[in-house]
Design a protein around this motif. Structure first.
Motif, PDB file in Angstrom:
ATOM      1  N   GLY A   3      45.611  56.744  35.748  1.00 14.84           N
ATOM      2  CA  GLY A   3      46.701  55.870  35.590  1.00 14.84           C
ATOM      3  C   GLY A   3      46.367  54.514  35.177  1.00 14.84           C
ATOM      4  N   SER A   4      47.164  53.782  35.342  1.00 13.81           N
ATOM      5  CA  SER A   4      47.046  52.270  34.696  1.00 13.81           C
ATOM      6  C   SER A   4      46.333  51.379  35.580  1.00 13.81           C
ATOM      7  CB  SER A   4      48.278  51.713  34.751  1.00 13.81           C
ATOM      8  OG  SER A   4      48.326  50.299  34.459  1.00 13.81           O
ATOM      9  N   LEU A   5      45.287  50.621  34.961  1.00 16.12           N
ATOM     10  CA  LEU A   5      44.526  49.547  35.735  1.00 16.12           C
ATOM     11  C   LEU A   5      44.889  48.359  35.242  1.00 16.12           C
ATOM     12  CD1 LEU A   5      40.738  50.820  34.849  1.00 16.12           C
ATOM     13  CD2 LEU A   5      42.490  51.109  36.627  1.00 16.12           C
ATOM     14  N   TRP A   6      46.423  48.330  35.071  1.00 15.83           N
ATOM     15  CA  TRP A   6      46.887  46.826  34.494  1.00 15.83           C
ATOM     16  C   TRP A   6      47.108  46.073  35.878  1.00 15.83           C
ATOM     17  CZ3 TRP A   6      49.218  44.457  30.381  1.00 15.83           C
ATOM     18  CH2 TRP A   6      48.885  44.816  29.031  1.00 15.83           C
ATOM     19  N   LEU A   7      47.052  44.689  35.737  1.00 13.80           N
ATOM     20  CA  LEU A   7      47.351  43.813  36.489  1.00 13.80           C
ATOM     21  C   LEU A   7      48.947  43.473  36.312  1.00 13.80           C
ATOM     22  CD1 LEU A   7      46.835  41.565  38.530  1.00 13.80           C
ATOM     23  CD2 LEU A   7      46.530  40.061  36.652  1.00 13.80           C
ATOM     24  N   GLU A 349      42.058  44.170  41.522  1.00 10.54           N
ATOM     25  CA  GLU A 349      43.434  43.761  41.201  1.00 10.54           C
ATOM     26  C   GLU A 349      43.683  42.491  42.109  1.00 10.54           C
ATOM     27  OE1 GLU A 349      47.964  45.430  40.675  1.00 10.54           O
ATOM     28  OE2 GLU A 349      46.201  46.998  40.821  1.00 10.54           O
ATOM     29  N   TRP A 350      43.323  42.660  43.389  1.00  8.94           N
ATOM     30  CA  TRP A 350      43.956  41.537  44.380  1.00  8.94           C
ATOM     31  C   TRP A 350      43.240  40.251  43.890  1.00  8.94           C
ATOM     32  CZ3 TRP A 350      40.896  39.070  48.471  1.00  8.94           C
ATOM     33  CH2 TRP A 350      41.788  38.187  49.073  1.00  8.94           C
ATOM     34  N   LEU A 351      41.702  40.471  43.685  1.00  6.67           N
ATOM     35  CA  LEU A 351      41.226  39.221  43.291  1.00  6.67           C
ATOM     36  C   LEU A 351      41.801  38.693  42.035  1.00  6.67           C
ATOM     37  CD1 LEU A 351      37.482  40.411  44.434  1.00  6.67           C
ATOM     38  CD2 LEU A 351      39.028  38.292  45.062  1.00  6.67           C
ATOM     39  N   LEU A 352      42.082  39.391  41.143  1.00  5.94           N
ATOM     40  CA  LEU A 352      42.541  38.959  39.884  1.00  5.94           C
ATOM     41  C   LEU A 352      43.965  38.257  40.283  1.00  5.94           C
ATOM     42  CD1 LEU A 352      42.304  41.991  37.410  1.00  5.94           C
ATOM     43  CD2 LEU A 352      41.015  39.967  37.299  1.00  5.94           C
ATOM     44  N   LEU A 380      36.540  31.078  39.660  1.00  5.17           N
ATOM     45  CA  LEU A 380      36.119  32.319  38.870  1.00  5.17           C
ATOM     46  C   LEU A 380      34.802  32.636  39.462  1.00  5.17           C
ATOM     47  CD1 LEU A 380      36.074  34.135  36.276  1.00  5.17           C
ATOM     48  CD2 LEU A 380      34.933  32.354  35.270  1.00  5.17           C
ATOM     49  N   VAL A 381      33.931  32.064  39.801  1.00  8.41           N
ATOM     50  CA  VAL A 381      32.601  32.531  40.284  1.00  8.41           C
ATOM     51  C   VAL A 381      32.903  32.959  41.731  1.00  8.41           C
ATOM     52  CG1 VAL A 381      30.463  31.744  41.387  1.00  8.41           C
ATOM     53  CG2 VAL A 381      31.169  30.792  38.950  1.00  8.41           C
ATOM     54  N   LEU A 382      33.671  32.642  42.505  1.00  8.96           N
ATOM     55  CA  LEU A 382      34.268  32.996  43.627  1.00  8.96           C
ATOM     56  C   LEU A 382      34.553  34.423  43.723  1.00  8.96           C
ATOM     57  CD1 LEU A 382      34.078  32.482  46.841  1.00  8.96           C
ATOM     58  CD2 LEU A 382      36.258  31.369  46.654  1.00  8.96           C
ATOM     59  N   CYS A 383      35.723  34.534  42.755  1.00 10.84           N
ATOM     60  CA  CYS A 383      36.459  35.810  42.794  1.00 10.84           C
ATOM     61  C   CYS A 383      35.389  36.972  42.227  1.00 10.84           C
ATOM     62  CB  CYS A 383      37.425  35.777  41.857  1.00 10.84           C
ATOM     63  SG  CYS A 383      38.998  34.825  42.712  1.00 10.84           S
ATOM     64  N   LEU A 384      34.543  36.571  40.997  1.00 10.75           N
ATOM     65  CA  LEU A 384      33.561  37.707  40.703  1.00 10.75           C
ATOM     66  C   LEU A 384      32.593  37.960  41.698  1.00 10.75           C
ATOM     67  CD1 LEU A 384      32.533  39.346  38.322  1.00 10.75           C
ATOM     68  CD2 LEU A 384      31.355  37.110  37.473  1.00 10.75           C
ATOM     69  N   LEU A 425      35.655  41.381  34.529  1.00  6.76           N
ATOM     70  CA  LEU A 425      36.073  40.100  33.677  1.00  6.76           C
ATOM     71  C   LEU A 425      36.796  40.803  32.338  1.00  6.76           C
ATOM     72  CD1 LEU A 425      32.373  38.748  33.455  1.00  6.76           C
ATOM     73  CD2 LEU A 425      34.399  37.505  34.347  1.00  6.76           C
ATOM     74  N   GLY A 426      36.787  42.119  31.801  1.00  5.49           N
ATOM     75  CA  GLY A 426      37.385  42.484  30.996  1.00  5.49           C
ATOM     76  C   GLY A 426      38.945  42.620  31.267  1.00  5.49           C
ATOM     77  N   LEU A 427      39.441  43.023  32.618  1.00  7.29           N
ATOM     78  CA  LEU A 427      40.468  43.011  33.157  1.00  7.29           C
ATOM     79  C   LEU A 427      41.087  41.526  33.146  1.00  7.29           C
ATOM     80  CD1 LEU A 427      39.919  45.734  35.778  1.00  7.29           C
ATOM     81  CD2 LEU A 427      41.665  45.862  33.628  1.00  7.29           C
ATOM     82  N   LEU A 428      40.333  40.533  33.677  1.00 10.84           N
ATOM     83  CA  LEU A 428      40.960  39.176  33.790  1.00 10.84           C
ATOM     84  C   LEU A 428      41.055  38.730  32.324  1.00 10.84           C
ATOM     85  CD1 LEU A 428      40.849  36.727  35.401  1.00 10.84           C
ATOM     86  CD2 LEU A 428      38.633  36.087  34.720  1.00 10.84           C
TER      87      LEU A 428
END
Length: 483
Positions: A3-7, A349-352, A380-384, A425-428
């Protein structure tokens, strides 16, 4: 991954405020061509502009935000030079920024019934679960697809399955972008219409590619790949339209694969359980698409088709990287890696969402560009780091719980974490509209790993470093976060 990995886009997207224009007073009776004010502009037009834009300028954390507003209102450099005596919009924005004291509005109160952070996490974890559950279909169908010989050192039937899956990922990522664009315009019937025409076409494309890739003795695998393509199309429809719970219900029969991890099951049962899930997903998707059959759905001009191509290319690059994670030195070890990656899409997705929400909060509370850059870098560092921690925990859990999965060696574990960093990072970047850069980096990394498998960790590490730099350069700019 299915399916979709979209945010998901926000439900409402407020536009930039228009620059108020002073009214030109009506000439009185008898006013001559050269008498009276002709424009209504004050003696110091810059002071008047600062007053009219006071609320927006006071909330800005960088002059570039103000320049973007001026340019969006159509102020040309010639107009700015003639009216305000500044060279361009950036010089005018810097003067406005210096004249107005920093003030930020209070954050909006949470609406009654709005989901909190814990509820948002639950929804994202649900999406991660529906990404991973289809993998049980391969457990059920594995003995039915086994053949005498395989190609490229892979089990028999693997090539048509992978060919169909990659085709589905590419097509459905592009289709998801188009449907989400319609949803962002507030036209749900048009989004349903786009899915109604695009999803069956994607299923046919995946089936055709799988059949073309099949060789002697791989017909059962090609038939399974056709069902796989049909499921990917149905799952894309339900995920884009927000019907995750309905998709989870359709996938429940696949839980019958759990006994197959320990005991042998009859072949008719192995075939029936995936077929029931597939039929249920298709029926639920068809029901969800009924608004798309209404007359006039998607009748007006929509987003250009070419705008969706980069999202498909990102799906291709990320999909190939995931396949390399699952087809390394050991297929058993790769199974645990793919399980961990698919399940990790929920926390990802939640972290995004948390990164986007945290950045918007910083815009309301910080008063200098330097403080904003520092805060966004830390977020950014914390979420990654949070995503990679979740991926590591899921990898270890899959190793312990999945039968026959050996403990991953440090090099392979590092490669998996690097691929995970590339995906997140790509999804971000994709979520903030910088999909071309993300797609190009992922495709280059996937091509390097395909041409030279031994260079996999180096390719993934280089891609992760480049995406980290791109993310930092883009996201420390306040204008990237303004709706």
């Amino acid at each position: 991954m299915s399916g979709s990995l979209w945010l998901k886009p926000p439900t409402t997207t407020p536009a930039l405020p228009a620059v108020p224009r002073p009214r030109t007073p009506e000439p009185g009776p008898g006013a001559g061509a050269g008498t009276g004010p002709a424009t209504g502009i004050a003696d110091d037009p810059l002071d008047e502009l600062a007053v009219r834009l006071d609320a927006f300028v006071a909330a800005a954390v960088h002059p570039d935000e103000i320049a973007a507003l001026l340019e969006s209102d159509g102020m040309t450099d010639d107009h700015i030079r003639l009216t305000y005596g500044r060279n361009d919009s950036f010089a005018l924005a810097e003067d406005l920024y210096a004249r107005v004291r920093r003030r930020h509005p209070d954050p909006p109160r949470k609406a009654a019934g709005a989901p909190g952070w814990a509820e948002g996490l639950g929804g994202c974890l649900l999406r991660g679960l529906v990404f991973a559950l289809p993998g049980l279909a391969y457990v059920l169908a594995g003995p039915l697809l086994a053949g005498a010989h395989g190609r490229y050192g892979l089990p028999a039937g693997t090539v048509p399955l992978l060919a169909g899956a990659v085709t589905g990922w590419v097509w459905n990522q592009a289709l998801s972008h188009r449907a989400y664009t319609w949803l962002g315009l507030g036209d749900r019937p048009a989004a349903a219409r786009a899915l109604l025409t695009g999803a069956p076409a994607g299923a046919l494309a995946g089936t055709a590619v799988a059949l073309a890739a099949a060789r002697d003795g791989e017909l059962p695998a090609a038939v399974f790949a056709a069902g796989q393509s049909l499921y990917l199309a149905a799952a894309t429809v339900l995920l884009v339209l927000g019907r995750e719970r309905a998709l989870l219900v359709a996938l429940l029969p696949l839980l019958g694969a759990l006994p197959a991890l320990r005991w042998d099951l009859p072949d008719p049962l192995r075939a029936a359980l995936p077929a029931v899930s597939l039929a249920a997903a298709c029926l639920i998707a068809a029901r969800a698409l009924r608004p798309g059959t209404a007359r006039g759905a998607a009748g007006r001009g929509g987003p250009p088709l070419a705008a969706s191509v980069p999202y498909g290319l990102f799906g291709l690059g990320s999909g190939v990287l995931v396949l390399h994670a699952g087809l390394g030195d050991s297929l058993a070890t790769g199974t645990g890696a793919v399980i961990a990656l698919t399940l990790s899409m929920g926390p990802a997705e939640w972290l995004l969402h948390r990164f986007r929400g945290g950045s918007l909060a910083r815009l309301r509370t910080l008063t200098t560009a330097r403080a904003f850059r520092r805060a966004v870098t830390g977020t950014l560092v914390l979420c990654l780091g949070g995503y990679l921690t979740a991926l590591l925990a899921l990898t270890l859990a899959a190793t312990l719980l999945w039968p026959g999965t050996p403990w991953p060696d440090p090099d392979r574990l590092l490669a998996l974490l690097l691929i995970g960093a590339v995906l997140w990072l790509g999804l971000l970047l994709q979520a903030f509209g910088a999909v071309l850069g993300a797609a190009a980096v992922c495709l280059l990394a996937a091509a390097a790993q395909t041409l030279e498998p031994a260079a996999g960790p180096l390719a993934a590490g280089g891609a992760a470093a480049v995406l980290a730099v791109l993310s930092h350069v883009l996201l420390v700019r306040p204008t990237a976060h303004r709706p």
